[in-house]
Design a protein around this motif. Structure first.
Motif, PDB file in Angstrom:
ATOM      1  N   ASP A 168      31.977 -16.550  20.488  1.00  0.00           N
ATOM      2  CA  ASP A 168      31.274 -16.773  21.840  1.00  0.00           C
ATOM      3  C   ASP A 168      29.952 -16.914  21.799  1.00  0.00           C
ATOM      4  O   ASP A 168      29.114 -16.236  21.161  1.00  0.00           O
ATOM      5  N   THR A 170      26.832 -16.529  23.989  1.00  0.00           N
ATOM      6  CA  THR A 170      26.487 -15.749  25.080  1.00  0.00           C
ATOM      7  C   THR A 170      25.230 -15.966  25.693  1.00  0.00           C
ATOM      8  O   THR A 170      24.186 -16.077  24.649  1.00  0.00           O
ATOM      9  N   SER A 175      29.571 -14.907  28.252  1.00  0.00           N
ATOM     10  CA  SER A 175      29.822 -15.901  27.581  1.00  0.00           C
ATOM     11  C   SER A 175      29.739 -17.469  28.328  1.00  0.00           C
ATOM     12  O   SER A 175      30.742 -17.535  29.376  1.00  0.00           O
TER      13      SER A 175
END
Length: 313
Positions: A168, A170, A175
């Motif tokens: 992910d 972020t 995210s």
């Protein structure tokens, strides 16, 4: 002699050719910031003037071959040798995901995040681990700002030859992109391997097994690291060299058919011990038929331990 309209067209051609409204179309959504686009997203450059549609195409723009960021000024400069008045026009908001400067997350950063997470997951469990990225992976373009890469890995997922680790991307705890990174895995450890061929129902003894270096990622099942303390037997035949896995074992009965067993007879005022023969197999708490020595008929008794049963009077 040329007709008047032909002469008029020839006189007007330089004016038409030096004034073009340039529009861009794109293969997929892209990030735009400060009039910049990713060069490999540009599918075509065209004009609303049909007379110039064939003269303005992606081929006339000096775009880099690799994925990079190019500004509107650079595209206009590429057209300046043919057109003296070029206007920059975007094709509507559907082609624009975010209006912010670019930030490029290189693919090797995504791979490193996935590899680090998996190495930590396997740390201390194996004597040798090799991880290699497989498949195609592209850089990620996101709006500029602080970025954290978080690899998500389920602790209970078995080690396999190919594993997808989702990373992910972020920003501010949210995210903005999620990218699967595929890794080829080799993970070796010392595991019990059978020394001989064995049949279903046999109970493996220490001498039946040896330790051998095994790639756990290619095992079909969860390996047995230590033999269970309780009695177990094979639920399937095995060959010499097979790795012992959990699915091969099942609990062994405390009493098997034909076993010589000790029988405890207990009541309010009496407690006796006798011997007999089991007529069935039983696990703890099971009730099976036994034939007590010198008895004419079978008796039901409850299994209480290895080779031991109880009859309540």
């Amino acid at each position: 002699m040329l007709p008047r309209f032909a002469i008029l067209a020839l006189l007007c051609w330089p004016l038409v050719a030096t004034c073009a409204e340039v529009r861009l179309s794109f293969r997929e959504p892209f990030y735009r910031g400060d009039n910049s686009v990713a060069a490999n997203h540009v599918a075509n450059v065209w004009s609303k003037d049909a007379g110039l549609a064939e003269r303005i195409g992606a081929a006339v723009i000096a775009l880099p071959e690799s994925r990079t960021v190019i500004t509107s000024d650079a595209i206009i400069a590429s057209l300046s040798d043919q057109f003296t008045n070029v206007e920059w026009t975007w094709l509507g908001t559907r082609s624009i995901r975010r209006e912010a400067p670019f930030l490029r997350i290189p693919e090797n950063a995504l791979v490193d995040a996935a590899r680090t997470a998996l190495e930590q997951r396997l740390n201390g469990k194996f004597i040798d681990v090799t991880l290699r990225a497989v498949g195609r992976l592209s850089d990620v373009l996101i709006p500029a700002g602080p970025v954290t890469l978080i690899a998500r890995l389920d602790e209970h997922v078995a080690v396999r030859p190919r594993m997808a680790i989702r990373v992910d991307v972020t920003q501010n705890g949210r995210s903005v992109q999620s990218v699967p990174v595929w890794l080829a895995v080799e993970a070796y450890r010392e595991l019990p391997v059978f020394n001989r061929q064995m049949t279903r129902g046999e109970i493996p003894e220490p001498d039946d097994l040896r330790l051998q270096r095994v790639d756990v990622a290619r095992l079909d099942g969860e390996p047995v690291v230590e033999m269970p303390r309780e009695a177990v037997r094979l639920r399937q035949p095995v060959r010499e060299g097979d790795v012992l896995v959990q699915s091969m074992l099942e609990p062994a009965p405390l009493v098997e058919r034909g076993d010589r067993v000790k029988v405890h007879l207990s009541g309010e005022t009496i407690s006796l011990t006798a011997w007999g023969v089991a007529k069935g197999e039983g696990f703890p708490g099971d009730t099976i038929n036994i034939l007590i020595d010198n008895a004419d008929a079978l008796t039901l008794a409850r299994v209480t331990g290895k080779g031991e049963l109880e009859i309540e009077l």
